[in-house]
Motif scaffolding. Structure first.
Motif, PDB file in Angstrom:
ATOM      1  N   LYS A 196       7.118  18.038  -1.134  1.00  0.00           N
ATOM      2  CA  LYS A 196       8.521  17.822  -0.774  1.00  0.00           C
ATOM      3  C   LYS A 196       9.055  18.985   0.070  1.00  0.00           C
ATOM      4  O   LYS A 196       9.867  18.802   0.983  1.00  0.00           O
ATOM      5  N   GLN A 197       8.590  20.195  -0.256  1.00  0.00           N
ATOM      6  CA  GLN A 197       8.994  21.364   0.520  1.00  0.00           C
ATOM      7  C   GLN A 197       8.564  21.200   1.979  1.00  0.00           C
ATOM      8  O   GLN A 197       9.323  21.516   2.904  1.00  0.00           O
ATOM      9  N   LEU A 198       7.343  20.692   2.179  1.00  0.00           N
ATOM     10  CA  LEU A 198       6.860  20.454   3.547  1.00  0.00           C
ATOM     11  C   LEU A 198       7.672  19.364   4.242  1.00  0.00           C
ATOM     12  O   LEU A 198       8.008  19.474   5.428  1.00  0.00           O
ATOM     13  N   GLU A 199       7.993  18.300   3.472  1.00  0.00           N
ATOM     14  CA  GLU A 199       8.721  17.182   4.058  1.00  0.00           C
ATOM     15  C   GLU A 199      10.114  17.594   4.526  1.00  0.00           C
ATOM     16  O   GLU A 199      10.614  17.095   5.535  1.00  0.00           O
ATOM     17  N   HIS A 200      10.755  18.499   3.794  1.00  0.00           N
ATOM     18  CA  HIS A 200      12.119  18.914   4.132  1.00  0.00           C
ATOM     19  C   HIS A 200      12.172  20.132   5.054  1.00  0.00           C
ATOM     20  O   HIS A 200      13.254  20.582   5.413  1.00  0.00           O
ATOM     21  N   MET A 201      11.034  20.642   5.400  1.00  0.00           N
ATOM     22  CA  MET A 201      10.997  21.823   6.269  1.00  0.00           C
ATOM     23  C   MET A 201      11.432  21.440   7.693  1.00  0.00           C
ATOM     24  O   MET A 201      10.950  20.461   8.261  1.00  0.00           O
ATOM     25  N   GLU A 202      12.358  22.196   8.254  1.00  0.00           N
ATOM     26  CA  GLU A 202      12.789  21.975   9.642  1.00  0.00           C
ATOM     27  C   GLU A 202      11.771  22.644  10.564  1.00  0.00           C
ATOM     28  O   GLU A 202      11.674  23.870  10.622  1.00  0.00           O
ATOM     29  N   LEU A 203      11.029  21.811  11.269  1.00  0.00           N
ATOM     30  CA  LEU A 203       9.916  22.329  12.059  1.00  0.00           C
ATOM     31  C   LEU A 203      10.397  23.051  13.317  1.00  0.00           C
ATOM     32  O   LEU A 203      11.327  22.609  13.998  1.00  0.00           O
ATOM     33  N   ILE A 204       9.766  24.158  13.607  1.00  0.00           N
ATOM     34  CA  ILE A 204      10.028  24.936  14.818  1.00  0.00           C
ATOM     35  C   ILE A 204       9.043  24.485  15.889  1.00  0.00           C
ATOM     36  O   ILE A 204       7.836  24.421  15.651  1.00  0.00           O
ATOM     37  N   ASP A 205       9.567  24.162  17.078  1.00  0.00           N
ATOM     38  CA  ASP A 205       8.694  23.722  18.170  1.00  0.00           C
ATOM     39  C   ASP A 205       7.882  24.888  18.710  1.00  0.00           C
ATOM     40  O   ASP A 205       8.354  26.039  18.748  1.00  0.00           O
ATOM     41  N   ASP A 206       6.686  24.568  19.145  1.00  0.00           N
ATOM     42  CA  ASP A 206       5.879  25.550  19.866  1.00  0.00           C
ATOM     43  C   ASP A 206       6.530  25.737  21.229  1.00  0.00           C
ATOM     44  O   ASP A 206       6.621  24.789  22.007  1.00  0.00           O
ATOM     45  N   PRO A 207       7.044  26.939  21.543  1.00  0.00           N
ATOM     46  CA  PRO A 207       7.795  27.110  22.796  1.00  0.00           C
ATOM     47  C   PRO A 207       6.901  26.907  24.019  1.00  0.00           C
ATOM     48  O   PRO A 207       5.759  27.349  24.055  1.00  0.00           O
ATOM     49  N   GLU A 208       7.478  26.223  24.999  1.00  0.00           N
ATOM     50  CA  GLU A 208       6.760  26.056  26.255  1.00  0.00           C
ATOM     51  C   GLU A 208       6.986  27.294  27.105  1.00  0.00           C
ATOM     52  O   GLU A 208       8.117  27.773  27.235  1.00  0.00           O
ATOM     53  N   LYS A 209       5.941  27.787  27.688  1.00  0.00           N
ATOM     54  CA  LYS A 209       6.093  28.931  28.576  1.00  0.00           C
ATOM     55  C   LYS A 209       6.910  28.525  29.795  1.00  0.00           C
ATOM     56  O   LYS A 209       6.868  27.385  30.231  1.00  0.00           O
ATOM     57  N   ALA A 210       7.651  29.495  30.341  1.00  0.00           N
ATOM     58  CA  ALA A 210       8.437  29.226  31.541  1.00  0.00           C
ATOM     59  C   ALA A 210       7.510  28.809  32.676  1.00  0.00           C
ATOM     60  O   ALA A 210       6.351  29.225  32.746  1.00  0.00           O
ATOM     61  N   ASP A 211       8.051  27.968  33.562  1.00  0.00           N
ATOM     62  CA  ASP A 211       7.259  27.523  34.707  1.00  0.00           C
ATOM     63  C   ASP A 211       7.207  28.656  35.733  1.00  0.00           C
ATOM     64  O   ASP A 211       8.022  28.735  36.645  1.00  0.00           O
ATOM     65  N   THR A 212       6.255  29.553  35.555  1.00  0.00           N
ATOM     66  CA  THR A 212       6.130  30.716  36.441  1.00  0.00           C
ATOM     67  C   THR A 212       4.952  30.574  37.397  1.00  0.00           C
ATOM     68  O   THR A 212       4.486  31.561  37.966  1.00  0.00           O
ATOM     69  N   LYS A 213       4.470  29.342  37.550  1.00  0.00           N
ATOM     70  CA  LYS A 213       3.356  29.106  38.471  1.00  0.00           C
ATOM     71  C   LYS A 213       3.767  29.538  39.872  1.00  0.00           C
ATOM     72  O   LYS A 213       4.797  29.119  40.387  1.00  0.00           O
ATOM     73  N   ARG A 214       2.977  30.386  40.506  1.00  0.00           N
ATOM     74  CA  ARG A 214       3.357  30.915  41.801  1.00  0.00           C
ATOM     75  C   ARG A 214       2.134  31.160  42.654  1.00  0.00           C
ATOM     76  O   ARG A 214       1.030  31.312  42.142  1.00  0.00           O
ATOM     77  N   PHE A 215       2.374  31.179  43.962  1.00  0.00           N
ATOM     78  CA  PHE A 215       1.247  31.406  44.857  1.00  0.00           C
ATOM     79  C   PHE A 215       0.883  32.883  44.846  1.00  0.00           C
ATOM     80  O   PHE A 215       1.710  33.760  44.574  1.00  0.00           O
ATOM     81  N   PHE A 216      -0.377  33.156  45.126  1.00  0.00           N
ATOM     82  CA  PHE A 216      -0.812  34.544  45.223  1.00  0.00           C
ATOM     83  C   PHE A 216      -2.125  34.617  45.987  1.00  0.00           C
ATOM     84  O   PHE A 216      -3.034  33.841  45.751  1.00  0.00           O
TER      85      PHE A 216
END
Length: 641
Positions: free
Chosen positions: A296-316
């Motif tokens: 029940k503890q797991l069921e009621h746990m408010e899940l934290i999302d795995d953060p997406e990294k910022a879109d820093t794709k850049r030319f180099f």
């Protein structure tokens, strides 16, 4: 609150450009909207202006747009010209039509007040004058002259027809009209494009002191650091608000990501630990209730999302010259440049040594791009000469040619310049400039402005010159793209001549400055930051609307004539009458309080309490003194009404 989007979604076909966003404009906030090219920044501005409508919300919740009553919104894309035969001065002064209409009404009422000081006329004039003052009517000419001059127009330009100005100049005229119209919400989409550095610095001050709200989309991080007090970031269709300028946003975004990542990893470990406990004891009778509790503890746990990294794709692409030049890279002697010998844009002499990174700065019209064209050999000198040293191999980036296209695919267009490269090598080079996968088969006709710039840079950098002549290479680039180019140029061991209005790039890259002015050139052997410190903006010309002083207003009012004087007298009488009524109320209140205190003073119960009697007598003396002052003020006021 001036404007609000709640749970807003914007879709093009089946694609959601903006998803369930919340956005708010309040009071006099200066808001920056940031994000990668194509993320939906301009789409958001079009929603604010009403050009685009919200789609049904993706999460099923109600979406809405709220706008305060009477809120005016100004957007540069909406500014058009009805008559190209209209002069610049007349076109810009159309913005002042509401103010001039108020002035006309005031002028009509004044003679009537002079003949008959009617209370209703005086009240109407008072309302008009207050509105005229609020709209800075006393400063129309001063405002017009300051702003027009700052955008590079001269007195002689005032009588030119709009049709005589270039497309870029017409855009500036529209921009001036937008600024002077003073909407409650000022929307700016890349406002620093095509402006010289001094005008950008002036615009920063103007916006900072603009007494209403501003929403700005810009890839100029120095500009955003100067004007923004909050930032909305659009990434992957979502919108998030940060307090502060662009640098504050960058720091907070990084901290938020790191904190969420730590919280996510910590929670995942806890979930794993609880899961292991449940698996271990769920089938044991004595531990079954405990295992169920953990489930029940797991069921009621408010899940934290795995953060997406910022879109820093850049030319180099690491930029190294194919070979070194001699030390004396370029010698310029009495060089006159321009398009006609009768009116050259400038004349200069200078030397360029190996490894120097020189920025050319100056107001629009001083010939920065023309000078680069001349040094590249695209234009002939009008007079004088320039000479490159041995083993100097130059590469030239032309801001205009970068946007030309052949209609061929990206790969074939690149191959035209480098036919000996294998497909693998060509695609590797293009990949370093973000043309990956099927992107290399896109037609150059379908590329965005930023993509065309990247393709032009890829072709230029592949030649590995030891001298780069770059004319506005960051146009149409987003901030991440500019950072990539900046890193490339900082690591470049060759020689560089750079023309750009991007002050952040100048500050990071240039180690000397050549300033072009109408009176000649100035050479500074230090970077842009020191140059800017040595060239402060004239703050007297930078105020949004210089407030007229009381003395200036009094002189202006006196010059309006006898009717205005009657109005002022009647206006003062009204003020005095209001004050007299208030003073009479205060006198009545003081007399009432004195009567109460005197009753206490004569009370038998206090006849032997000398301390209390002394306090009461002091209070009586104080109130009698105040009463006397009020009576004297009332007597003076009665004379004036």
């Amino acid at each position: 609150m001036l404007f609000q989007i709640v749970n807003g979604t914007v879709a093009y076909g089946a694609n959601d450009v903006l998803k369930n966003i919340n956005f708010e404009i309040r009071n006099t906030e200066k808001i920056a909207v940031v994000g990668r090219n194509g993320c939906g920044k301009s789409t958001l501005l079009k929603v604010i202006t009403g050009q685009l409508q919200l789609a049904p919300s993706a999460n099923g919740e109600r979406s809405s747009i709220s706008r305060s009553k009477g809120c005016t919104i100004g957007y540069l894309q909406q500014m058009t010209f009805d008559d190209l035969n209209c002069t610049l001065r007349d076109e810009i002064r159309k913005v002042f039509a509401p103010v001039l209409d108020i002035k006309r009404q005031m002028d009509e009422i004044l003679p009537k007040i002079e003949q008959n000081a009617d209370e209703k006329l005086i009240e109407r004039y008072t309302q008009l004058e207050q509105r005229f003052n609020y709209m800075d009517g006393y400063l129309l000419d001063k405002t017009y002259n300051t702003v027009v001059r700052r955008f590079g127009f001269s007195e002689s330009d005032a009588q030119k027809k709009l049709s005589e100005f270039s497309g870029g100049q017409q855009t500036k005229i529209s921009f001036i009209k937008l600024l002077l119209s003073k909407p409650d919400v000022l929307l700016l989409d890349e406002p620093t494009n095509h402006l010289d550095i001094e005008t950008i610095r002036w615009l920063e001050q103007y916006i900072r002191t603009y007494p209403r709200a501003v929403v700005c989309v810009s890839h100029d991080r120095t500009f955003l650091d100067s004007v923004a007090d909050e930032v909305y970031e659009i990434e992957r269709g979502k919108c998030k608000r940060y307090v502060g300028n662009y640098s504050d946003y960058e720091r907070q975004k990084k901290l938020d990501y790191e904190q969420q990542k730590r919280d996510y990893e910590s929670q995942q470990k806890e979930i794993e630990r609880i899961g292991a406990v449940v698996e271990r004891f769920r089938y044991k009778a004595t531990k079954a209730s405990m295992a169920q509790s953990k489930l029940k503890q797991l069921e009621h746990m408010e899940l934290i999302d795995d953060p997406e990294k910022a879109d820093t794709k850049r030319f180099f692409d690491k930029l190294e010259p194919l070979y070194e030049s001699v030390n004396d890279v370029l010698t310029v002697t009495d060089l006159e440049y321009g398009y006609t010998s009768e009116k050259p844009l400038g004349k200069l002499s200078f030397e360029l040594k190996k490894g120097e990174k020189v920025a050319i700065v100056g107001a629009n019209g001083t010939g920065k791009s023309t000078l680069l064209k001349t040094l590249n050999g695209s234009l002939k000198p009008l007079f004088g000469r320039f000479e490159y040293g041995l083993r100097v191999d130059k590469g030239y980036f032309d801001q205009h040619k970068a946007h030309e296209f052949t209609g061929k695919s990206v790969l074939d267009d690149f191959w035209d310049d480098y036919p000996d490269l294998t497909q693998t090598r060509a695609r590797t080079v293009l990949g370093s400039f973000l043309f990956t996968g099927e992107d290399v088969f896109k037609s150059t006709a379908d590329l965005s402005g930023g993509e065309r710039v990247r393709l032009a840079l890829a072709k230029l950098m592949q030649s590995r010159p030891n001298l780069l002549l770059l004319d506005e290479p960051t146009n149409h680039m987003d901030i991440v793209g500019k950072e990539a180019l900046c890193d490339m140029l900082k690591g470049y061991t060759g020689t560089l001549i750079l023309v750009t209005h991007d002050r952040w790039l100048l500050r990071e890259v240039a180690n000397s400055i050549i300033e072009l002015t109408p009176n000649g050139i100035n050479r500074y052997d230090y970077g842009y930051e020191q140059y800017e410190e040595a060239h402060p903006i004239e703050l007297t010309n930078l105020r949004y609307m210089p407030k007229i002083t009381d003395n200036e207003r009094e002189k202006t009012e006196k010059s309006e004539g006898k009717g205005k004087q009657i109005y002022l007298q009647k206006k003062q009488q009204q003020k005095n009458r209001t004050r007299l009524n208030r003073v009479r109320e205060l006198i009545t209140a003081e007399e009432s309080e004195l009567e109460k205190i005197n009753e206490q003073l004569n009370s038998p119960e206090l006849s032997a309490d000398y301390v209390k009697l002394s306090e009461l007598q002091k209070e009586i003396d104080k109130r009698e003194e105040n009463l006397l002052m009020l009576m004297e003020e009332a007597e003076e006021l009665e004379k004036s009404v």
